[in-house]
Scaffold this motif. Sequence first.
Motif, PDB file in Angstrom:
ATOM      1  N   VAL A  16      -1.780   3.561   8.019  1.00 20.12           N
ATOM      2  CA  VAL A  16      -1.887   2.368   7.171  1.00 20.12           C
ATOM      3  C   VAL A  16      -2.973   1.427   7.707  1.00 20.12           C
ATOM      4  N   LEU A  17      -3.002   1.209   8.994  1.00 20.78           N
ATOM      5  CA  LEU A  17      -3.998   0.337   9.598  1.00 20.78           C
ATOM      6  C   LEU A  17      -5.415   0.905   9.428  1.00 20.78           C
ATOM      7  N   SER A  20      -6.448   0.530   5.747  1.00 20.01           N
ATOM      8  CA  SER A  20      -6.715  -0.888   5.476  1.00 20.01           C
ATOM      9  C   SER A  20      -8.070  -1.302   6.048  1.00 20.01           C
ATOM     10  N   VAL A  23     -10.881   0.136   3.839  1.00 16.28           N
ATOM     11  CA  VAL A  23     -11.025  -0.584   2.573  1.00 16.28           C
ATOM     12  C   VAL A  23     -11.706  -1.936   2.785  1.00 16.28           C
ATOM     13  N   VAL A  24     -11.283  -2.688   3.801  1.00 10.94           N
ATOM     14  CA  VAL A  24     -11.890  -3.986   4.084  1.00 10.94           C
ATOM     15  C   VAL A  24     -13.362  -3.819   4.472  1.00 10.94           C
TER      16      VAL A  24
END
Length: 182
Positions: A16-17, A20, A23-24
């Motif tokens: 998940v990290l 994320s 994407v950022v």
Amino acid sequence: MNKSTTWESTVKPILVLSVSALVVSLLLAVINSFTAPVIEANEKATTLAAYVEVMPSVSSAADLEEVTDYTTPGVSGVVKYTDGSMAVKAGESGFDGGIVTVILGFDANGTVTGIWVDASTQTSGIGSNVANADYLAQFNGMDGTQNITAGNGYDSYSGATYSADALFAAINDCINCYNELA
């Protein structure tokens, strides 16, 4: 330890990290691709306006000719006008690595016709004061063919040693470039 516990406590948070962060990072890259040309155009417009400001005989930046055949370190731009006047842009590292940018205008005889300084990267209210008009007035009309030093006819700025040193170094870069091209 079972597989479900390993997935929930170790693998899933890492996955998940990582997603994320990816994407950022992609969003930041897209935003940068849109804003970089705008920032560059604004910086160029500011520089052209400063060139015109320090060259009283010039009324429009469109009348300036860019000069590229200089080798003076610290100089990032030079323009000249048909009457022999010139403006030189230089930057030197001040407090905490922030750049103090100087644009000096010279007439055909080497007299300084104007000075423009950006010290916005310096400590506000201390180092940024080297860009105050009252302080910079001491440089107008000086002989732009000779390097200058603080204390020899020109005042440093008390409490802003790094910023003042960067200002004097950038002024001398401009003078050296003028002498190289004159």
